[in-house]
Design an enzyme around this catalytic site. Structure first.
Site, PDB file in Angstrom:
ATOM      1  N   THR A 118     -19.660  52.123  25.450  1.00 11.07           N
ATOM      2  CA  THR A 118     -21.038  51.639  25.289  1.00 11.07           C
ATOM      3  C   THR A 118     -21.107  50.139  25.588  1.00 11.07           C
ATOM      4  O   THR A 118     -21.945  49.682  26.365  1.00 11.07           O
ATOM      5  CB  THR A 118     -21.539  51.942  23.864  1.00 11.07           C
ATOM      6  N   LYS A 170     -18.305  35.423   6.666  1.00 14.38           N
ATOM      7  CA  LYS A 170     -18.601  34.424   5.621  1.00 14.38           C
ATOM      8  C   LYS A 170     -19.767  34.871   4.757  1.00 14.38           C
ATOM      9  O   LYS A 170     -20.201  34.154   3.874  1.00 14.38           O
ATOM     10  CB  LYS A 170     -18.971  33.084   6.264  1.00 14.38           C
ATOM     11  N   ARG A 210     -24.337  47.746  17.544  1.00 18.34           N
ATOM     12  CA  ARG A 210     -23.727  48.941  16.944  1.00 18.34           C
ATOM     13  C   ARG A 210     -23.259  48.585  15.542  1.00 18.34           C
ATOM     14  O   ARG A 210     -22.694  47.516  15.327  1.00 18.34           O
ATOM     15  CB  ARG A 210     -22.535  49.414  17.782  1.00 18.34           C
ATOM     16  N   HIS A 214     -27.518  57.719  18.678  1.00 19.94           N
ATOM     17  CA  HIS A 214     -26.894  57.009  19.806  1.00 19.94           C
ATOM     18  C   HIS A 214     -27.754  57.344  21.035  1.00 19.94           C
ATOM     19  O   HIS A 214     -27.362  58.104  21.911  1.00 19.94           O
ATOM     20  CB  HIS A 214     -25.453  57.487  19.974  1.00 19.94           C
TER      21      HIS A 214
HETATM   22  N1   CP Z   1     -19.446  57.358  23.825  1.00 23.69           N
HETATM   23  C1   CP Z   1     -19.275  56.219  23.135  1.00 23.69           C
HETATM   24  O1   CP Z   1     -20.146  55.783  22.380  1.00 23.69           O
HETATM   25  O2   CP Z   1     -18.074  55.624  23.343  1.00 23.69           O
HETATM   26  P1   CP Z   1     -17.621  54.265  22.686  1.00 23.69           P
HETATM   27  O3   CP Z   1     -17.490  54.503  21.205  1.00 23.69           O
HETATM   28  O4   CP Z   1     -16.310  53.927  23.341  1.00 23.69           O
HETATM   29  O5   CP Z   1     -18.675  53.241  22.965  1.00 23.69           O
END
Ligand code: CP
Length: 308
Positions: free
Chosen positions: A59, A87, A108, A136
């Site tokens: 991602t 911190k 994320r 996602h």
């Molecule tokens: N598919 C996916 O979200 O992969 P990563 O966790 O590597 O970003």
């Protein structure tokens, strides 16, 4: 052509069928523009902030690749370690700081929800790169793009989603997007890792065919979407050990596949797909990951209101 009006991309549930189809069409256009060398410069001068509080390979790197291929730049971090979150700074304050440094944010988190909160607390567009076990959305867009490229569309397909359907955010987002299409769904998981009842009920209420099972039966499926058992989300690691190898796709499934069946996986895989399957005509997971770049290029332009 519709006009894109969304500031943020937080949940696939926020997107209409028309908006999803628009992203998929624009992704195809972007892939073509890029192959013709005509995409560079679309986002010249723009900066993408990648705020990753949880690990990622695809991602983060594909968003960065997308921005760089469009002539923009990237800054950010790949873990909270080394940032002022250590911190005690809050995620929201971190987002507010980024307003001065970037034009758009991809983030994320381990937790569910901060991306939504971030979007509400900044003028910058915020894209959710995965929040806990929740959503996602950009993974789903590239999943749909991959399926559409293969079959020309989604309607009429039989799609199995296999593995950890309880904690797998890619499974949740994908199922919630597929409710907008005329597909047959098979949810294959250990009984303790079933798709949340709320999602299954919604699909059934909409009249979709949904079959839930703990048997690894992929016969008749056009798409087998395998997912990783999400070790990091289990409160009890003994429970993870019990189910971790529940569904391994290996050469035993080949006899059940149609000639044109494809196997997808959001990756990373751990044990879910045996390496022997990589060289079969069914494996599409690496192409799927690669498709993340044109999809994210298209999305960055749409969200930043850049025409292409
Ligand atoms: N598919 C996916 O979200 O992969 P990563 O966790 O590597 O970003």
């Amino acid at each position: 052509m519709m006009k894109w009006t969304k500031k943020d991309v937080i949940s696939i549930r926020d997107l209409s069928r028309e908006e999803i189809d628009h992203v998929l069409e624009k992704s195809a256009r972007m892939e073509k523009l890029f192959s013709q060398g005509k995409a560079l410069g679309l986002l010249k001068g723009k900066i993408l902030g990648t705020l990753f509080f949880e690990p990622s390979t695809r991602t983060r790197l594909s968003f960065e690749s997308a921005m760089l291929r469009l002539g923009g730049s990237c800054l950010g971090f790949s873990a909270p370690e080394g940032t002022s979150v250590e911190k005690g700074e809050t995620i929201i304050d971190t987002i507010k700081m980024t307003e001065g440094y970037a034009d758009i944010i991809v983030m994320r988190t381990h937790m569910e929800g901060p991306a939504r909160l971030a979007g509400e607390n900044t003028e910058l567009p915020v894209i959710n790169g995965g929040d806990g076990a929740n959503q996602h959305p950009t993974q789903t867009l590239l999943d749909l793009y991959t399926i559409k490229k293969e079959f020309g569309g989604l309607n009429g397909l039989t799609i199995s989603i296999v593995g950890d359907l309880k904690y797998g955010r890619t499974a949740h987002s994908l199922a919630e997007a597929l409710k907008l299409y005329d597909v047959n769904l098979r949810f294959i998981s250990p009984s303790d890792l079933r798709m949340p009842a709320r999602i299954t009920k919604e699909l059934l209420d909409l009249g979709l065919s949904v079959n839930e099972t703990s048997d690894l039966d992929v016969s008749g499926c056009d798409v087998i979407y395998s997912t990783r058992i999400q070790k990091e989300r289990f409160p009890d690691l003994q429970e993870y050990e019990r189910v971790k190898d529940a569904f391994i796709l290996d050469e035993n499934i080949l006899k059940d596949l149609k000639k044109r069946s494809i196997i997808l996986h959001p990756l990373p895989r751990v044990n879910e797909i045996h390496y022997d399957l990589d060289k079969t005509a069914h494996a599409r997971y690496f192409e799927q990951a690669k498709n993340g770049v044109p999809v994210r290029m298209a999305l960055l332009c749409l969200v930043l209101n850049v025409r292409f």
